[in-house]
Design an enzyme around this catalytic site. Structure first.
Site, short mmCIF file in Angstrom:
data_model
loop_
_atom_site.label_atom_id
_atom_site.label_comp_id
_atom_site.label_asym_id
_atom_site.label_seq_id
_atom_site.Cartn_x
_atom_site.Cartn_y
_atom_site.Cartn_z
N GLU A 157 -2.06 3.79 -7.25
CA GLU A 157 -0.65 3.97 -6.93
C GLU A 157 -0.46 4.64 -5.57
O GLU A 157 0.55 4.42 -4.89
CB GLU A 157 0.03 4.79 -8.02
N HIS A 202 -0.12 1.97 -3.01
CA HIS A 202 1.24 1.42 -2.95
C HIS A 202 2.18 2.39 -2.24
O HIS A 202 3.01 1.97 -1.41
CB HIS A 202 1.77 1.18 -4.38
#
Length: 355
Positions: free
Chosen positions: A22, A25
């Site tokens: 994550e 991202h």
């Protein structure tokens, strides 16, 4: 006490994998100006969060160490979050969206590179010999098939018409793990001649693996420098990806599904850290990080790879996919992934039951 330690190790592995993914991202989204409302590790209710006045993103830890997310403006179900369209996923160039979607996978591979490089630099490189037979166990499937000492295994062919080149004994073990008690054909080189020998592995209940009764030369340990360690890390990742693809391509044909593992299998693997130590922990972390990257590349819309496919379609047709269609595809893929998750977890439960 051991149970608590195992839970903590299990949670740490999942948290690191999700955090790195994550984070990829998040970094890419912020680089392209996309508004990120929350960066969360875990799912369920928040147990901790932090947000300073000059930050626009809330960073949180949630109760369940399964998954995580970056809440980005313009994502399906997120809306624009009150920011200009230019700061949403739908408002930036599609090539930027692709980079954001692939950034998590990239970071998982980076994590594996760092770990493997460190392992090779500290411990050295295990040189695995070619698949040449050193010993044939008496009355084993190998002896019955006519395999002899000094035979070199070069290929294994399966009943479904596919085959796998064999460079090391580990390649052979992966193949037998998938096809288990099915008859296969080994291509061997003996005294310069090539022979094809049919053989059926036997399942070893004690070690939970399929065997044919052969042994090869022992592996050797070779000390390497940091540059060579970096090169070897790429080689190891290539091998791990190849094995994962081999397994997945068979699963999609209905072969070897029982070999897939979910959270229970991961917990079982992490619980071995207490026995085998930090080296095992980092090897497992690197392998799981690679597996996460490969799975996320699958062209399933709810996965990063599927979202990449949808974006590429938009780039080809030069217009957005209708929201109703995209939402329907996402819901269908979520249902598919949920069913797959339940089936894999069922596999875990069956394997964990006493025989």
């Amino acid at each position: 006490m051991n149970f608590l330690i195992n839970i903590l190790i299990f949670a740490s592995v999942l948290s690191i994998l999700v955090f790195v993914h994550e984070l990829g991202h998040l970094i890419a989204a912020k680089r392209f100006g996309v508004y990120c409302q929350e960066f969360a590790i875990g799912m369920g209710p928040q147990i901790y969060k932090i947000k300073k006045p000059h930050w626009e993103t809330t960073y949180s830890i949630r109760a369940l160490p399964f998954g995580g997310f970056v809440s980005m403006a313009g994502e399906p179900g997120e809306g624009d979050m009150g920011v200009p369209e230019s700061r949403t996923m739908i408002g930036i160039a599609r090539w930027k969206r692709l980079i954001i979607m692939l950034a998590g996978i990239f970071m998982n591979l980076v994590l594996a590179i760092v770990i493997y490089t460190g392992i090779f630099a500290v411990q050295g490189h295990v040189v695995v010999p070619e698949a040449k037979i050193l010993t044939v166990v008496a009355d084993s499937p190998a002896e019955k098939a006519g395999i002899q000492v000094n035979d070199l295994i070069t290929k294994v062919s399966f009943s479904d018409g596919t085959s796998k080149e064999i460079n090391h004994f580990s390649d052979l073990q992966v193949a037998f793990t998938v096809y288990k008690d099915q008859e296969v054909t080994l291509t061997i080189v003996r005294d310069g001649s090539q022979l094809d020998l049919p053989i059926t592995p036997e399942f070893d209940a004690k070690n939970q693996t399929s065997v044919i009764g052969i042994q090869g030369p022992n592996a050797t340990l070779e000390k390497v420098g940091i540059i060579e360690s970096l090169k070897l890390s790429f080689t190891q990742i290539g091998k791990d990806v190849s094995q994962m693809i081999f397994l997945l391509t068979r699963v999609f044909r209905g072969i070897g599904f029982e070999n897939l593992g979910g959270p229970i299998a991961i917990y079982g693997a992490t619980s071995q850290v207490v026995t085998y130590g930090l080296s095992y922990y980092f090897n497992l972390l690197a392998l799981l990080s690679i597996n996460l990257a490969v799975v996320n590349l699958l062209p399933i819309p709810v996965m990063d790879g599927g979202r990449v496919v949808l974006t590429l379609i938009e780039m080809i047709i030069r217009r957005p996919i209708p929201e109703k269609i995209e939402n329907a595809v996402m819901l269908a893929s979520m249902a598919l992934v949920l069913m797959f998750f339940i089936a894999v977890t069922f596999n875990d439960v069956i394997r964990s039951l006493p025989i």
